[in-house]
Motif scaffolding. Structure first.
Motif, PDB file in Angstrom:
ATOM      1  N   MET A  87       0.828  -1.212   0.000  1.00 34.32           N
ATOM      2  CA  MET A  87       0.000   0.000   0.000  1.00 34.32           C
ATOM      3  C   MET A  87       0.859   1.258   0.000  1.00 34.32           C
ATOM      4  N   LEU A  88       1.886   1.256   0.840  1.00 36.87           N
ATOM      5  CA  LEU A  88       2.765   2.422   0.925  1.00 36.87           C
ATOM      6  C   LEU A  88       3.490   2.641  -0.399  1.00 36.87           C
ATOM      7  N   ARG A  89       3.929   1.563  -1.022  1.00 33.37           N
ATOM      8  CA  ARG A  89       4.611   1.687  -2.311  1.00 33.37           C
ATOM      9  C   ARG A  89       3.678   2.247  -3.383  1.00 33.37           C
ATOM     10  N   VAL A  90       2.439   1.754  -3.428  1.00 32.26           N
ATOM     11  CA  VAL A  90       1.477   2.236  -4.417  1.00 32.26           C
ATOM     12  C   VAL A  90       1.153   3.710  -4.183  1.00 32.26           C
ATOM     13  N   ALA A  91       1.010   4.113  -2.917  1.00 34.96           N
ATOM     14  CA  ALA A  91       0.727   5.521  -2.614  1.00 34.96           C
ATOM     15  C   ALA A  91       1.853   6.419  -3.102  1.00 34.96           C
ATOM     16  N   HIS A  92       3.097   5.981  -2.954  1.00 37.53           N
ATOM     17  CA  HIS A  92       4.234   6.770  -3.419  1.00 37.53           C
ATOM     18  C   HIS A  92       4.318   6.784  -4.941  1.00 37.53           C
ATOM     19  N   GLU A  93       4.192   5.629  -5.555  1.00 35.86           N
ATOM     20  CA  GLU A  93       4.377   5.544  -7.001  1.00 35.86           C
ATOM     21  C   GLU A  93       3.271   6.239  -7.781  1.00 35.86           C
ATOM     22  N   GLN A  94       2.033   6.077  -7.323  1.00 37.36           N
ATOM     23  CA  GLN A  94       0.903   6.641  -8.055  1.00 37.36           C
ATOM     24  C   GLN A  94       0.480   8.002  -7.534  1.00 37.36           C
ATOM     25  N   ASP A  95       1.113   8.456  -6.460  1.00 41.83           N
ATOM     26  CA  ASP A  95       0.826   9.765  -5.891  1.00 41.83           C
ATOM     27  C   ASP A  95      -0.673   9.928  -5.590  1.00 41.83           C
ATOM     28  N   VAL A  96      -1.226   8.952  -4.851  1.00 45.56           N
ATOM     29  CA  VAL A  96      -2.633   8.984  -4.479  1.00 45.56           C
ATOM     30  C   VAL A  96      -2.750   9.191  -2.973  1.00 45.56           C
ATOM     31  N   ASP A  97      -3.921   9.617  -2.538  1.00 49.41           N
ATOM     32  CA  ASP A  97      -4.163   9.889  -1.125  1.00 49.41           C
ATOM     33  C   ASP A  97      -4.746   8.698  -0.382  1.00 49.41           C
ATOM     34  N   VAL A  98      -5.391   7.788  -1.089  1.00 49.69           N
ATOM     35  CA  VAL A  98      -6.024   6.636  -0.448  1.00 49.69           C
ATOM     36  C   VAL A  98      -5.683   5.381  -1.240  1.00 49.69           C
ATOM     37  N   VAL A  99      -5.305   4.328  -0.529  1.00 49.03           N
ATOM     38  CA  VAL A  99      -5.099   3.015  -1.145  1.00 49.03           C
ATOM     39  C   VAL A  99      -5.992   2.032  -0.401  1.00 49.03           C
ATOM     40  N   TYR A 100      -6.973   1.499  -1.089  1.00 47.94           N
ATOM     41  CA  TYR A 100      -7.933   0.574  -0.489  1.00 47.94           C
ATOM     42  C   TYR A 100      -7.406  -0.858  -0.564  1.00 47.94           C
ATOM     43  N   GLY A 101      -7.621  -1.608   0.489  1.00 51.88           N
ATOM     44  CA  GLY A 101      -7.401  -3.031   0.454  1.00 51.88           C
ATOM     45  C   GLY A 101      -8.671  -3.719  -0.014  1.00 51.88           C
ATOM     46  N   VAL A 102      -8.628  -4.348  -1.174  1.00 48.75           N
ATOM     47  CA  VAL A 102      -9.808  -4.966  -1.786  1.00 48.75           C
ATOM     48  C   VAL A 102      -9.672  -6.477  -1.690  1.00 48.75           C
ATOM     49  N   ARG A 103     -10.697  -7.123  -1.186  1.00 49.55           N
ATOM     50  CA  ARG A 103     -10.677  -8.572  -0.979  1.00 49.55           C
ATOM     51  C   ARG A 103     -11.022  -9.280  -2.287  1.00 49.55           C
ATOM     52  N   SER A 104     -10.000  -9.764  -2.964  1.00 45.00           N
ATOM     53  CA  SER A 104     -10.224 -10.461  -4.235  1.00 45.00           C
ATOM     54  C   SER A 104     -10.711 -11.885  -4.017  1.00 45.00           C
ATOM     55  N   ASP A 105     -10.438 -12.440  -2.849  1.00 42.20           N
ATOM     56  CA  ASP A 105     -10.847 -13.801  -2.530  1.00 42.20           C
ATOM     57  C   ASP A 105     -11.447 -13.798  -1.129  1.00 42.20           C
ATOM     58  N   ARG A 106     -12.760 -14.057  -1.049  1.00 42.47           N
ATOM     59  CA  ARG A 106     -13.456 -14.064   0.239  1.00 42.47           C
ATOM     60  C   ARG A 106     -13.989 -15.458   0.549  1.00 42.47           C
ATOM     61  N   SER A 107     -13.297 -16.477   0.084  1.00 40.31           N
ATOM     62  CA  SER A 107     -13.773 -17.836   0.295  1.00 40.31           C
ATOM     63  C   SER A 107     -13.786 -18.220   1.769  1.00 40.31           C
ATOM     64  N   SER A 108     -13.024 -17.503   2.599  1.00 36.63           N
ATOM     65  CA  SER A 108     -13.013 -17.800   4.035  1.00 36.63           C
ATOM     66  C   SER A 108     -14.285 -17.321   4.728  1.00 36.63           C
ATOM     67  N   ALA A 144     -21.119 -17.887   2.803  1.00 37.55           N
ATOM     68  CA  ALA A 144     -21.837 -17.440   1.602  1.00 37.55           C
ATOM     69  C   ALA A 144     -22.805 -16.317   1.946  1.00 37.55           C
ATOM     70  N   PHE A 145     -23.434 -16.400   3.120  1.00 38.60           N
ATOM     71  CA  PHE A 145     -24.374 -15.349   3.532  1.00 38.60           C
ATOM     72  C   PHE A 145     -23.661 -14.010   3.657  1.00 38.60           C
ATOM     73  N   LYS A 146     -22.477 -14.010   4.269  1.00 37.83           N
ATOM     74  CA  LYS A 146     -21.760 -12.755   4.457  1.00 37.83           C
ATOM     75  C   LYS A 146     -21.282 -12.187   3.132  1.00 37.83           C
ATOM     76  N   ARG A 147     -20.832 -13.046   2.220  1.00 34.44           N
ATOM     77  CA  ARG A 147     -20.381 -12.561   0.914  1.00 34.44           C
ATOM     78  C   ARG A 147     -21.526 -11.925   0.142  1.00 34.44           C
ATOM     79  N   VAL A 148     -22.682 -12.580   0.142  1.00 32.02           N
ATOM     80  CA  VAL A 148     -23.831 -12.070  -0.617  1.00 32.02           C
ATOM     81  C   VAL A 148     -24.333 -10.762  -0.021  1.00 32.02           C
ATOM     82  N   THR A 149     -24.487 -10.713   1.301  1.00 32.48           N
ATOM     83  CA  THR A 149     -25.004  -9.497   1.936  1.00 32.48           C
ATOM     84  C   THR A 149     -24.027  -8.332   1.815  1.00 32.48           C
ATOM     85  N   ALA A 150     -22.719  -8.606   1.887  1.00 33.99           N
ATOM     86  CA  ALA A 150     -21.726  -7.535   1.765  1.00 33.99           C
ATOM     87  C   ALA A 150     -21.777  -6.917   0.368  1.00 33.99           C
ATOM     88  N   ARG A 151     -21.813  -7.755  -0.648  1.00 28.29           N
ATOM     89  CA  ARG A 151     -21.875  -7.228  -2.014  1.00 28.29           C
ATOM     90  C   ARG A 151     -23.192  -6.475  -2.250  1.00 28.29           C
TER      91      ARG A 151
END
Length: 345
Positions: free
Chosen positions: A108-129, A132-139
């Motif tokens: 995150m810190l590297r991306v903020a420096h390289e892209q000169d952005v103010d916010v770097v979000y952590g996005v869950r690409s894999d929520r298999s843990s 199913a109810f939590k995944r559906v309701t969250a989306r």
């Protein structure tokens, strides 16, 4: 404040089981970041051994700073308390349960420096843990927010994010109560990027977000960022009125044709339908009135009982240097390239 490059804000509530595991993962990573940092642990009024473990940890790791709230104020309030007291040029918020991997902080810190952005979000690409109810309701929640409001909320992005000092100060300046930071931050509209990661299962302990808490968070999010429910109440009232007209026409036609029965059934149906519409509309209005009432009370969302940094300041009124980890050799410090670098999502 500028001498601290990175503050890691960690809200904690009864995390005695997972805290040693979290420190075991975070500490070697922090030493490899190559920047000055502090780990700001916000104890949200824990009733187990978490406060004792944090004080012991502070003596063993000089970068740790402990802020203890007087009572349990809730997860979002604990994060807000950490943001209010963080000193870093960049601030990362992460839970101690290890579902969000601390290994991603360096990225995150590297991306903020390289892209000169103010916010770097952590996005869950894999929520298999997650279930199913939590995944559906969250989306469904995030997509509903995007549809009902102007907030460009990242789907599958929670409270694991990196923010610049300008973003943190903007959040701290907001007078809003019952903040839902995962919606407040994107609503500010600062330049942002994202880093994907796999969400793991909780390393130890129990979840602090049961179904009831998730529902309250969803209600706060919808009523805090959208007036669509108010318009929904208006449309519901209009449709209820049209339905009443249709029932009235049907009743008149039936009476003229001689097919009428005693009016108990129709009366009950009409009264029940109109009453349901009225109660639903009043409930929606009540949510907004309640938020207005809470804002007018202007009660603080949290009360800080102790800040280890303040305690050190009292013991040494004129400290020689800020309480931060020494900067790593210059060769390992992350350089900030010029604006216009390649975008990473």
């Amino acid at each position: 404040m500028s001498e601290v490059e990175l503050t890691v804000v960690v809200p904690m509530y009864n995390e005695q089981e997972v805290l040693p595991l979290f420190v075991e993962r975070l500490r070697p990573l922090a030493q490899a970041w190559g920047v000055t940092y502090e780990v700001l642990c916000v104890d949200d009024g824990s009733s187990d051994a978490t406060p004792v473990l944090l004080q012991r940890l502070r003596r063993e790791w000089d970068a740790v700073r402990v802020v203890r709230l007087r009572t349990n104020a809730g997860h979002q309030a604990a994060i807000s308390a950490g943001l209010q007291r963080a000193r870093g040029r960049y601030v990362v918020t992460i839970d101690a349960d290890l579902q969000d991997p601390p290994e991603v902080i360096g990225e995150m810190l590297r991306v903020a420096h390289e892209q000169d952005v103010d916010v770097v979000y952590g996005v869950r690409s894999d929520r298999s843990s997650d279930t199913a109810f939590k995944r559906v309701t969250a989306r469904a929640f995030y997509r509903s927010i995007r549809a009902l409001s102007d907030v460009d909320a990242r789907v599958d992005a929670g409270d694991f994010r990196l923010m610049s000092r300008a973003t943190v100060e903007a959040v701290n300046a907001l007078p809003e109560h019952n903040r839902v930071l995962r919606l407040v931050v994107p609503a500010l509209g600062f330049p942002s990027a994202s880093v994907e990661y796999r969400r793991e299962q909780r390393a130890a302990g129990d979840s602090k977000y049961p179904l009831g808490t998730m529902i309250r968070l969803s209600v706060d999010g919808v009523t805090g960022f959208s007036t669509a429910p108010l318009r929904f109440a208006t449309w519901l009232g209009l449709f209820g009125g049209l339905a009443a007209v249709v029932v009235l026409v049907f009743a008149l036609v039936s009476m003229l044709m001689g097919n009428t029965l005693p009016g108990w059934t129709s009366t009950v149906v009409i009264v029940a339908a109109v009453g349901a519409v009225q109660l639903l509309a009043l409930g929606i209005l009540g949510e907004y009135v309640g938020r207005t009432y809470t804002a007018l009370q202007a009660r603080p969302a949290y009360f800080v009982a102790h800040d280890s940094l303040d305690a050190e300041g009292e013991a040494s009124p004129t400290p020689a240097a800020p309480h931060v980890v020494p900067v790593a050799p210059a060769a390992t410090v992350v350089d900030r390239p010029a604006v216009g670098s390649q975008t990473r999502t």
